[in-house]
Design a protein around this motif. Structure first.
Motif, PDB file in Angstrom:
ATOM      1  N   SER A 112      12.866   1.625  -7.951  1.00  0.00           N
ATOM      2  CA  SER A 112      11.330   1.413  -8.235  1.00  0.00           C
ATOM      3  C   SER A 112      10.777   2.728  -7.874  1.00  0.00           C
ATOM      4  CB  SER A 112      10.842   0.315  -7.439  1.00  0.00           C
ATOM      5  OG  SER A 112      10.979   0.742  -6.153  1.00  0.00           O
ATOM      6  N   GLN A 113      11.645   3.784  -7.471  1.00  0.00           N
ATOM      7  CA  GLN A 113      11.185   5.077  -7.025  1.00  0.00           C
ATOM      8  C   GLN A 113      11.663   6.270  -7.838  1.00  0.00           C
ATOM      9  OE1 GLN A 113       8.817   4.840  -4.312  1.00  0.00           O
ATOM     10  NE2 GLN A 113       9.302   2.625  -4.899  1.00  0.00           N
ATOM     11  N   GLY A 114      11.591   5.924  -8.909  1.00  0.00           N
ATOM     12  CA  GLY A 114      11.914   7.150  -9.621  1.00  0.00           C
ATOM     13  C   GLY A 114      10.665   8.116  -9.935  1.00  0.00           C
ATOM     14  N   LYS A 135       2.264   3.640   7.410  1.00  0.00           N
ATOM     15  CA  LYS A 135       2.011   4.774   6.713  1.00  0.00           C
ATOM     16  C   LYS A 135       3.333   5.225   5.681  1.00  0.00           C
ATOM     17  CE  LYS A 135       0.653   9.554   6.951  1.00  0.00           C
ATOM     18  NZ  LYS A 135       0.056  10.728   7.772  1.00  0.00           N
ATOM     19  N   GLY A 136       3.029   5.455   4.410  1.00  0.00           N
ATOM     20  CA  GLY A 136       3.954   5.565   3.385  1.00  0.00           C
ATOM     21  C   GLY A 136       4.257   4.429   2.495  1.00  0.00           C
ATOM     22  N   GLY A 137       3.386   3.352   2.738  1.00  0.00           N
ATOM     23  CA  GLY A 137       3.756   1.973   2.083  1.00  0.00           C
ATOM     24  C   GLY A 137       2.314   1.674   1.134  1.00  0.00           C
ATOM     25  N   ILE A 138       2.673   0.739   0.262  1.00  0.00           N
ATOM     26  CA  ILE A 138       1.307   0.611  -0.424  1.00  0.00           C
ATOM     27  C   ILE A 138       0.290  -0.142   0.292  1.00  0.00           C
ATOM     28  CG2 ILE A 138       0.569  -0.734  -2.707  1.00  0.00           C
ATOM     29  CD1 ILE A 138       3.578  -0.556  -3.662  1.00  0.00           C
ATOM     30  N   ALA A 152       6.954  -0.307 -10.838  1.00  0.00           N
ATOM     31  CA  ALA A 152       7.555   0.636 -10.049  1.00  0.00           C
ATOM     32  C   ALA A 152       6.360   1.753  -9.455  1.00  0.00           C
ATOM     33  CB  ALA A 152       8.482   1.296 -10.964  1.00  0.00           C
ATOM     34  N   VAL A 153       6.160   1.183  -8.295  1.00  0.00           N
ATOM     35  CA  VAL A 153       5.097   2.152  -7.726  1.00  0.00           C
ATOM     36  C   VAL A 153       5.806   2.728  -6.622  1.00  0.00           C
ATOM     37  CG1 VAL A 153       2.710   1.778  -6.449  1.00  0.00           C
ATOM     38  CG2 VAL A 153       3.458   0.178  -8.221  1.00  0.00           C
ATOM     39  N   ARG A 154       5.061   4.244  -6.512  1.00  0.00           N
ATOM     40  CA  ARG A 154       5.675   5.174  -5.478  1.00  0.00           C
ATOM     41  C   ARG A 154       5.199   4.747  -3.918  1.00  0.00           C
ATOM     42  NH1 ARG A 154       3.833   9.341  -7.606  1.00  0.00           N
ATOM     43  NH2 ARG A 154       5.530   9.351  -9.037  1.00  0.00           N
ATOM     44  N   SER A 155       6.364   4.300  -3.173  1.00  0.00           N
ATOM     45  CA  SER A 155       5.955   4.216  -1.690  1.00  0.00           C
ATOM     46  C   SER A 155       7.530   4.636  -0.882  1.00  0.00           C
ATOM     47  CB  SER A 155       5.971   2.861  -1.630  1.00  0.00           C
ATOM     48  OG  SER A 155       6.872   1.883  -1.841  1.00  0.00           O
ATOM     49  N   ASN A 156       7.503   4.271   0.243  1.00  0.00           N
ATOM     50  CA  ASN A 156       8.826   4.141   0.991  1.00  0.00           C
ATOM     51  C   ASN A 156       9.569   2.972   0.892  1.00  0.00           C
ATOM     52  OD1 ASN A 156       7.330   2.273   2.419  1.00  0.00           O
ATOM     53  ND2 ASN A 156       6.915   3.469   4.297  1.00  0.00           N
ATOM     54  N   PHE A 157       9.441   2.294   0.210  1.00  0.00           N
ATOM     55  CA  PHE A 157       9.824   1.065  -0.152  1.00  0.00           C
ATOM     56  C   PHE A 157      11.582   1.054  -0.510  1.00  0.00           C
ATOM     57  CE2 PHE A 157      11.496  -2.927  -2.313  1.00  0.00           C
ATOM     58  CZ  PHE A 157      10.870  -4.152  -1.418  1.00  0.00           C
ATOM     59  N   GLY A 158      11.953   2.336  -1.326  1.00  0.00           N
ATOM     60  CA  GLY A 158      12.972   2.614  -2.010  1.00  0.00           C
ATOM     61  C   GLY A 158      13.952   2.978  -0.733  1.00  0.00           C
ATOM     62  N   ASN A 180      15.017   0.239   1.538  1.00  0.00           N
ATOM     63  CA  ASN A 180      16.060  -0.695   0.932  1.00  0.00           C
ATOM     64  C   ASN A 180      17.290   0.176   1.171  1.00  0.00           C
ATOM     65  OD1 ASN A 180      14.914  -2.997   0.079  1.00  0.00           O
ATOM     66  ND2 ASN A 180      14.445  -1.945  -1.933  1.00  0.00           N
ATOM     67  N   VAL A 181      17.492   1.426   0.784  1.00  0.00           N
ATOM     68  CA  VAL A 181      18.679   2.227   1.049  1.00  0.00           C
ATOM     69  C   VAL A 181      19.179   2.188   2.372  1.00  0.00           C
ATOM     70  CG1 VAL A 181      19.782   4.393   0.534  1.00  0.00           C
ATOM     71  CG2 VAL A 181      18.515   3.795  -1.355  1.00  0.00           C
ATOM     72  N   GLU A 182      18.330   2.314   3.203  1.00  0.00           N
ATOM     73  CA  GLU A 182      18.552   2.365   4.703  1.00  0.00           C
ATOM     74  C   GLU A 182      19.312   1.254   5.100  1.00  0.00           C
ATOM     75  OE1 GLU A 182      16.269   2.976   9.030  1.00  0.00           O
ATOM     76  OE2 GLU A 182      15.508   3.903   7.331  1.00  0.00           O
ATOM     77  N   ARG A 183      18.635  -0.007   4.759  1.00  0.00           N
ATOM     78  CA  ARG A 183      19.367  -1.144   5.014  1.00  0.00           C
ATOM     79  C   ARG A 183      20.484  -1.610   4.446  1.00  0.00           C
ATOM     80  NH1 ARG A 183      14.150  -3.018   3.587  1.00  0.00           N
ATOM     81  NH2 ARG A 183      12.727  -3.379   5.393  1.00  0.00           N
TER      82      ARG A 183
END
Length: 281
Positions: A219-221, A16-19, A184-190, A193-196
């Motif tokens: 990508s999450q602007g 959930k939260g991903g593309i 740039a597609v809105r998801s939990n990807f950004g 990334n920051v967490e890693r």
């Protein structure tokens, strides 16, 4: 539910939260029978139960055994897989001169070999029925790589190369190969990334820590394309009788198209300025 007219779709990376989660809903809206898959500890996040067209299945794209079992399970139930959506992937942010090789290896294992692992398991069944569609998720940065994401960009560039090869190699069997290049597609990807990046302690690049973090969430602007809109666009095109070879869609795809045709010195100036690499230390 009659299955004779419904496409059987396997989607990887569906937490959930991903593309991938949005792909499942988009294909279900088209009355496809969808298998939403992901690794075990993320399966609890997949809540697609309201749709009678969606089932969930454990699948780890980095495991030969897991992939083989998942494909076998679907085949035993429906006798075919009509569409494979190779969506599972992880980010890999950091300067290539310092990013640990194990981190790079993990990204390539999932983003690149994970896709090929699914292809090799699914293709024999598609070839036997002389039809099918393989949808490989690349990226605009697979064509135009950016600083601070060389590992991820390289993993997606390999996906592009594999897709362009598979498209020709699988044509005799009636199998279509579609390369998707999201912008740039809105998801939990950004956020993932920051967490890693949290545990990384850069040495040569310690002064660029914030610029690296900015790339991780780039990508999450606020102008990023809505994930649901993106997924529905892809699903509709993939389900056409003659799907396109490439689907490039989402915020910033126009910019990256221009950059792909630009001289390298233009690209270098643009990215050096954008990611704070235009000044010598």
């Amino acid at each position: 539910m009659s299955t004779s007219d419904s496409k059987v779709v396997l989607v990887t990376g569906c937490a959930k939260g991903g593309i991938g989660y949005e792909y499942c809903k988009a294909f279900a809206e088209q009355k496809c029978i969808v298998f939403a898959t992901d690794i075990l500890h993320r399966m609890n996040d997949i809540d697609l139960s309201p749709s009678k067209y969606i089932d969930t299945l454990e699948l780890d794209v980095s495991s030969d055994e897991s992939v083989a079992l998942a494909v076998k399970t679907i085949i035993s139930k429906y006798g075919r897989i009509d569409v494979l959506v190779n969506n599972a992937g992880i980010g890999s942010t950091g300067p290539l001169a310092e990013l640990p090789l194990e981190t790079i290896r993990r990204a390539w294992e999932i983003n690149t070999l994970g896709q090929l692992r699914l292809v090799q398991q699914v293709v024999p069944y598609m070839a036997s029925q002389r039809r099918g569609s393989i949808v490989n998720i690349g990226s605009v940065v697979g064509k135009v790589p950016t600083p601070w994401a060389g590992s991820y960009c390289a993993s997606k560039a390999a996906v592009h190369a594999m897709s362009n090869t598979l498209r020709v190699e699988l044509k005799p069997f009636g199998i279509d190969v579609v390369l998707v290049m999201p912008g740039a597609v809105r998801s939990n990807f950004g956020s993932a990334n920051v967490e890693r990046l949290g545990g990384q302690d850069w040495k040569l690049y310690k002064e660029f820590k914030e610029a690296i973090a900015e790339r991780a969430r780039a990508s999450q602007g606020r102008k990023a394309t809505d994930g649901g809109v993106f997924a529905r666009h892809v699903a509709q095109k993939v389900l056409r009788p003659r799907p396109p070879k490439v689907i490039s869609f989402g915020h910033m795809t126009g910019l990256f198209a221009v950059l792909s045709w630009s001289p390298l010195w233009v690209r270098d100036i643009f990215f050096s300025t954008r990611f704070k690499l235009h000044k010598k230390l």
